[in-house]
Write an enzyme that holds these catalytic residues in place. Structure first.
Site: not given
Ligand code: DX5
Ligand code: ZN
Length: 216
Positions: A8, A33, A35, A37, A66, A68, A137, A175
């Site tokens: 990540s 990866h 993340d 957000m 991913h 979020m 998660m 993750d």
């Protein structure tokens, strides 16, 4: 069972992101990866489309994105255009998850669905045959460097049982809080893909750490 590693970049050095991406390219990592957000679904804001676009120019491995974010649907096409290969949305924000998964596939990406630690696996029983991956998660989403939630191991067992019952072809990605100790437990429990951020980028030798994780 695969044994894939997806570092990540949340914990990467953003002052030298190209260097970290080149390290991943040369390492035994399988994916990269991201993340993403939005500060609404999770209490943090990370990065978005421009970072994916620029990494795509130098990355030699699939981009595992991913989301979020509270409203992923309008961003499916933009993330594909930016270079995402796998796009994972949270179960908790999708009012029409079957339609969202279809839209991700329409854009030519693999579709993942992510469950927060409190969200039970059985809620996936009528979508498990449509997705390519389930991301569990193992921390509460929003930050790197958090403590691994042990219940994740039992969730993997339940998820594997559901996959087998339904005859689904689904990767299990985990993750949060992944290191050598939790990584071994996770692979042994049946996880296919491990996401690790702080354990890799906080290491003195990230490339060696990726090798150790892949072979734990
Ligand atoms: C949480 C993030 C983290 C990150 C990995 O929202 O999704 O789980 O990817 O963080 P580490 O490996 O530092 O726990
Ligand atoms: Zn993630």
């Amino acid at each position: 069972m695969s044994r894939l590693i997806s570092p990540s970049i949340l914990s990467a050095d953003f002052n030298n992101l190209g260097k970290d991406i080149r390290m991943i390219n040369e390492s035994e990592a399988d994916w990269i990866h991201f993340d993403v957000m939005d500060g609404v679904f999770v209490p943090n804001i990370s990065f978005g489309l421009p970072v994916i676009q620029h990494v795509k120019k130098v990355a030699t491995k699939p981009l595992d994105v991913h989301l979020m974010i509270v409203n992923p649907d309008p961003f499916i096409k933009p993330f594909r255009e930016s270079g995402a290969d796998i796009l994972t949305v949270h179960y908790e924000v999708c009012k029409h998850l079957h339609r969202t998964v279809g839209a991700i596939h329409e854009e030519g990406m693999r579709a993942g669905v992510c469950l927060n630690p409190h969200t039970p696996v059985h809620l996936l029983e009528d979508i498990i045959n449509d997705v390519d991956m389930v991301l569990l998660m193992s921390v509460n989403p929003g930050f790197g460097g958090q403590k691994f939630i042990q219940n994740t191991l039992q969730k993997i067992v339940r998820l594997k049982r559901l996959i087998e019952e339904k005859g689904a072809n689904v990767l299990i990605e985990i993750d949060g809080g992944v290191n050598l100790e939790t990584g071994k437990l996770l692979f042994d429990a049946g996880a296919d893909v491990l996401v690790a951020g702080s354990f890799i980028f906080g290491a003195t030798d990230p490339m060696l750490t990726i090798h150790q994780l892949k072979n734990v």
